[in-house]
Write an enzyme that holds these catalytic residues in place. Structure first.
Site, short mmCIF file in Angstrom:
data_model
loop_
_atom_site.label_atom_id
_atom_site.label_comp_id
_atom_site.label_asym_id
_atom_site.label_seq_id
_atom_site.Cartn_x
_atom_site.Cartn_y
_atom_site.Cartn_z
N GLU A 113 62.01 -21.70 -97.63
CA GLU A 113 61.33 -22.05 -98.78
C GLU A 113 61.31 -20.99 -99.64
O GLU A 113 61.55 -21.12 -101.02
CB GLU A 113 59.87 -22.28 -98.20
CG GLU A 113 59.74 -23.42 -97.37
CD GLU A 113 59.62 -22.91 -96.04
OE1 GLU A 113 60.45 -22.26 -95.38
OE2 GLU A 113 58.64 -23.50 -95.26
N CYS A 147 55.48 -21.50 -93.30
CA CYS A 147 54.80 -20.41 -92.60
C CYS A 147 53.65 -19.95 -93.82
O CYS A 147 53.94 -20.25 -95.10
CB CYS A 147 55.60 -19.38 -92.17
SG CYS A 147 56.31 -18.44 -93.64
N CYS A 200 63.18 -16.84 -94.98
CA CYS A 200 62.69 -18.37 -94.73
C CYS A 200 63.64 -19.18 -95.78
O CYS A 200 63.76 -18.83 -96.84
CB CYS A 200 61.06 -18.66 -95.01
SG CYS A 200 60.31 -17.98 -93.43
N CYS A 234 55.53 -18.11 -96.95
CA CYS A 234 56.10 -19.05 -97.95
C CYS A 234 55.01 -19.66 -98.68
O CYS A 234 55.22 -20.13 -99.91
CB CYS A 234 57.12 -20.03 -97.17
SG CYS A 234 58.56 -19.11 -96.57
N1 THU Z 1 61.31 -20.38 -91.04
C1 THU Z 1 61.61 -20.87 -92.20
O1 THU Z 1 62.69 -21.02 -92.81
N2 THU Z 1 60.48 -21.31 -92.94
C2 THU Z 1 59.22 -21.38 -92.40
O2 THU Z 1 58.24 -21.69 -93.30
C3 THU Z 1 58.88 -20.84 -91.01
C4 THU Z 1 59.87 -20.20 -90.38
C5 THU Z 1 62.49 -19.66 -90.28
C6 THU Z 1 62.59 -18.43 -90.27
C7 THU Z 1 63.23 -18.12 -88.83
O3 THU Z 1 64.57 -17.96 -89.33
C8 THU Z 1 63.13 -19.28 -88.10
O4 THU Z 1 62.51 -20.23 -88.95
C9 THU Z 1 62.08 -19.06 -86.91
O5 THU Z 1 61.03 -18.71 -87.34
#
Ligand code: THU
Length: 132
Positions: free
Chosen positions: A56, A85, A54, A88
């Site tokens: 974050e 999420c 992710c 994170c």
């Molecule tokens: N994702 C993030 O980068 N941050 C979050 O807090 C939620 C999800 C990304 C992970 C993945 O590459 C895409 O979003 C779909 O889940």
């Protein structure tokens, strides 16, 4: 320009660098340190889906690996204003339980909250007797 707007702009810029060929859900983050520096992060996906990282956590790990562990705020940018999420939230909580969290969509419409609101009654280093 306000700090909030600077963080939003940096998160939107970081989002442009997202590597998200599988989900197509690009995410950018801009993490403000206690010293006023900003670390950017984006999500980095992988053909082995479970390895996706992710935005974050990318930003946190960049900062911590530079020796920086104190944070004041983070801005997170997605297409639709999606919230960070659970993984994170927990990683952010390790270093900054009182963090300000700014959540923006791609057009710059944002809301501001706190990590303690997003992750109430959380587990952290204080619970471990051998924490630093
Ligand atoms: N994702 C993030 O980068 N941050 C979050 O807090 C939620 C999800 C990304 C992970 C993945 O590459 C895409 O979003 C779909 O889940």
């Amino acid at each position: 320009m306000t700090t909030t707007q600077t963080l939003i702009d940096r998160a939107l810029a970081a989002r442009e660098k997202a590597y998200a060929p599988y989900s197509k859900y690009k995410v950018g983050a801009a993490l403000l340190t206690a010293d006023g520096e900003i670390y950017e992060g984006c999500n980095v996906e992988n053909a082995a889906y479970g390895l996706c990282m992710c935005a974050e956590r990318t930003a946190v790990f960049k900062a911590v690996s530079d020796g920086v562990r104190e944070f004041a705020a983070i801005a997170v940018a997605t297409e639709n204003g999606g919230s960070p999420c659970g993984s994170c939230r927990q990683v952010l909580r390790e270093f900054a339980p009182d963090l300000t969290v700014i959540i923006t969509d791609a057009a710059g419409n944002f809301r501001e909250t706190t990590l303690s609101q997003l992750l109430p009654d959380s587990f952290g280093p204080e619970q471990l007797s051998n924490s630093e």
